[in-house]
Write an enzyme that holds these catalytic residues in place. Structure first.
Site, PDB file in Angstrom:
ATOM      1  N   ASP A  86       0.865  -1.177   0.000  1.00 23.68           N
ATOM      2  CA  ASP A  86       0.000   0.000   0.000  1.00 23.68           C
ATOM      3  C   ASP A  86       0.906   1.233   0.000  1.00 23.68           C
ATOM      4  OD1 ASP A  86      -2.229   1.632   0.069  1.00 23.68           O
ATOM      5  OD2 ASP A  86      -3.236   0.450   1.604  1.00 23.68           O
ATOM      6  N   TRP A  87       0.313   2.382  -0.201  1.00 27.05           N
ATOM      7  CA  TRP A  87       1.045   3.632  -0.390  1.00 27.05           C
ATOM      8  C   TRP A  87       2.038   3.855   0.762  1.00 27.05           C
ATOM      9  CZ3 TRP A  87       0.070   7.544  -4.244  1.00 27.05           C
ATOM     10  CH2 TRP A  87       0.765   8.742  -4.036  1.00 27.05           C
TER      11      TRP A  87
END
Length: 750
Positions: free
Chosen positions: A282-283
């Protein structure tokens, strides 16, 4: 009336078996040969470049320079097809190896045509709604060059304080499995290499929905048994449905961040499930392992993530900056990097990017196609839940001549789209106010007086005007709820009551004595007990998207009949969190004889009120249970008949019952099958959803409904951490919701 048979088992077994998305073995062999040939030509830096995903930024020349050197494998957030092609052209025609980019974007519940939020789609209990929504999103997004989305989000979510519950399919493991697999099939179509298909990404792997305190990014403490019985099955279903990619979650579970968790990424995902696609962080979640206290610096974060089984890093650049040094130092073996690159290239080959890397910039627009809008309207209709309808206020009768439309959500074109709509356009939203005027303005006079400017508005100045409008109307329809910004990532709430002065507005309208219909549009289940009590009818619509207005208008006026069911338990008060239907019994289950706190005698003895697992001030009963939803008609369930009362683990249990429409309207009922394992080596939930079916019936019509449930699906991870069906006594219910139905018993024998 002659009975008809409905065999629903095939539909619901789909998540549990491989679908046609899995590519032909011969084609796979060719792809593997191409991967190995390409990999043999790559330098270490080019390999690590494939593992690097960046977010698009303004200067295309800077990005082009990095792409030309083979330092970028994927680009996020570029939706201009001209720029997409320009970047892709550099990768394919100017880089040394000509490896195409994978263009990605968050396309969660629509690209331009916005469907109900995923929690709303789950309320339809209709996998076709989820599949159609994803397919249309893929068609629209791929037309500008996007070939990868970060959906479905299939975190089992049992805490409405958590803002991302909006993006989930709710609290139930089975419903999340079915709807998630349907979304995968929609995004990816019949074949990934179709230009209109985009790679799905099952997220967030795993346990993110159990964030402590309902606070985003927070830690989770899920045992391996609960992980396997509750949180992992939707992801396994997505993998079996052919999901091309997985995303690691932000949370740490029991102290281990998912991005560095070898147990879930290798032992389970790769070794147990045989997943051969791409795993992305994820980011920035690789670098955030430093904040977790799990990695000392960027170098260690990169090594931990890659060694755990991550293939691509989203935007934090620790792979790009640190992996060359880590490989040379022996902290990461180059064979591990090679395997990550194989997984990335495999997805690119399966998407057909090597053969067809460009998007047609001159093709006619597919945005907001009439068929897309029609599908979005159907989804919004099926997702709406009728929670209350005293005196059959709804649908609005022919005698209603004047309608007062009040409330801040009646004409909120941005907010009804819901969370995660980067590309949705409020200019295309059809709101309830505009739809009622356009569709039913020749039938009723509409008095429009919002009373509040927006959902958090605390000003009481406009409420008197709304009351005046109500007094002049035959029926009042109040549109309340929450703005889109109040749900979604990082938008968690400790108070789930209606924001601003919305409760005061409802109370003031109720005092007029006019029939009051309350329509709630929100991103989660809110604590609406007093507002529901004050209203004659309550219609709940999890942010319904572009076509929410026409859908709600047709539901209010009876052209459509509500059929949605609650995909989450509605609480009386936030203090009951967590409250979900599939809980285990304690040794002292809650008593059904709840006494209000103000009725407890003064100086009562410690044990005089009983000793059970409950709250003195709220009890344990929900406001509305999981699976609940009314219709304008009524349904009668016949007693379920079982194919056998004694089965072995290899048998299939057939459950047959009649369902009759005993009311005045044609309607659709979502019939639900629940099961309980009475005694096991570990305590089991009091009920678990195992099947459901949408059954359409005309007034007076009766159908025979059949559920087929393989006994193997009663398996769970037992005290020895072995997945098995344990022999013993079982109960089942066929019911309209999780609290209804007549118990029927059967046995599983050795």
């Amino acid at each position: 009336m002659k009975a008809a048979n409905i065999f629903s088992a095939c539909l619901f077994l789909l998540p549990l078996a491989s679908c046609t998305q899995v590519t032909d073995s011969g084609r796979d062999a060719v792809i593997e040969q191409k991967i190995e040939a390409l990999l043999s030509k790559m330098t270490l830096e080019e390999k690590i470049g494939q593992m690097n995903q960046i977010s698009s930024y303004g200067n295309i020349e800077d990005m082009s320079g990095l792409i030309k050197k083979g330092e970028i494998g994927s680009v996020l957030n570029e939706v201009d097809p001209v720029r997409v092609n320009a970047l892709q052209r550099v990768a394919v025609e100017e880089s040394r190896l000509g490896i195409p980019l994978l263009m990605a974007r968050d396309v969660i519940h629509g690209f331009k045509t916005i469907f109900p939020i995923p929690l709303g789609q789950a309320a339809s209990f209709d996998p076709e709604v989820a599949k159609d929504a994803a397919r249309i999103a893929a068609i629209e997004a791929s037309s500008v060059g996007i070939r990868w989305t970060f959906a479905p989000m299939i975190d089992v979510s049992r805490d409405p304080r958590w803002g991302r519950i909006a993006e989930s399919c709710g609290e139930d493991t089975y419903l999340s499995s079915v709807m998630g697999a349907a979304m995968v099939r929609g995004f990816q179509g019949d074949s990934l290499n179709n230009p209109t298909s985009i790679a799905a990404c099952a997220k967030h792997f795993v346990g993110y929905g159990a964030a402590e305190g309902g606070r985003d990014y927070n830690s989770t403490f899920i045992s391996e048994r609960s992980l396997r019985n509750v949180y992992l099955p939707p992801f396994e279903a997505a993998a079996k449905a052919g999901a091309a990619t997985f995303m690691t979650s932000f949370n740490d579970n029991d102290g281990v961040p998912s991005t560095g968790n070898k147990f879930i990424l290798k032992d389970i995902l790769r070794d147990e499930w045989g997943f051969d696609g791409l795993v992305v962080t994820d980011w920035n979640s690789a670098r955030e392992m430093i904040a977790h206290g799990f990695a000392a610096d960027d170098k260690e974060a990169a090594a931990l993530a890659v060694n755990a089984g991550v293939d691509m890093e989203m935007v934090s650049y620790t792979f790009f900056k640190c992996l060359p040094e880590q490989v040379k130092a022996g902290k990461v073996k180059e064979e591990v990097v090679d395997e990550a690159v194989r997984n990335i290239l495999r997805v690119k080959f399966r998407l057909g990017l090597f053969d067809n890397p460009y998007v047609d910039e001159k093709s006619p627009s597919v945005m907001y196609d009439e068929s897309h809008l029609a599908a979005a309207k159907r989804a919004a209709e099926e997702s709406a839940i009728l929670l209350k309808n005293e005196g059959e206020v709804l649908p609005l009768k022919e005698g209603v001549r004047t309608v007062a439309i009040v409330g801040p959500m009646a004409d909120a074109p941005h907010d009804q789209l819901g969370t995660w709509i980067f590309d949705g356009e409020k200019s295309h939203t059809q709101t309830p106010l505009s739809a009622i005027k356009a569709m039913y303005g020749d039938r009723v006079q509409v008095i429009d007086e919002p009373g509040l400017a927006y959902s958090r508005d605390k000003s009481m100045a406009g409420i008197s005007k709304a009351v005046s409008a109500a007094q002049r109307a035959d029926v009042v329809i109040a549109f309340v709820g929450e703005e889109a910004i109040l749900s979604g990532e990082a938008h968690c709430l400790a108070d789930l009551n209606l924001q601003g002065a919305q409760s005061e507005l409802i109370a003031a309208l109720a005092r007029t004595g006019k029939p009051l219909v309350t329509v709630i549009m929100a991103g989660r289940q809110l604590t609406i007990g007093k507002e529901a009590e004050a209203s004659d009818a309550v219609l709940y619509s999890f942010h319904p998207g572009t076509m929410g207005g026409p859908a709600i208008a047709d539901l209010l006026f009876g052209k459509a009949v509500p059929s949605g069911k609650t995909p989450v338990t509605f609480l009386q008060t936030v203090g009951q969190v967590p409250l979900y239907y599939a809980h285990n019994n304690s040794g002292r289950p809650a008593s059904s004889h709840f006494k209000p706190l103000d009725q407890v005698p003064l100086e009562a003895s410690q044990t005089s009120e009983g000793s059970s697992s409950s709250y003195m001030d709220a009890g344990v009963q929900p406001l509305y249970p999981f699976g609940y939803g009314l219709s304008y008609t009524t349904f009668k369930y016949g007693k379920p008949q079982l194919s056998s009362k004694k089965l072995s683990s290899g048998d299939v249990l057939t459950v047959t019952f009649t369902l009759e429409n005993t009311g005045k309207y044609e309607g659709t009922e979502v019939a639900q099958l629940y099961v309980q394992d009475k005694v096991a080596s570990v305590t089991r939930p009091v009920k678990e959803l195992k099947r459901f079916a949408r059954v359409a019936l005309k007034p007076g019509e009766k159908k025979t409904v059949t559920f087929e449930l393989p006994v193997s699906e009663l398996a769970f991870w037992n005290i020895d951490r072995v997945k098995t069906v344990e022999p013993g006594e079982f109960a089942l219910w066929v019911a309209p919701d999780s609290q209804a139905g007549e118990e029927v018993s059967f046995q599983v024998v050795d």
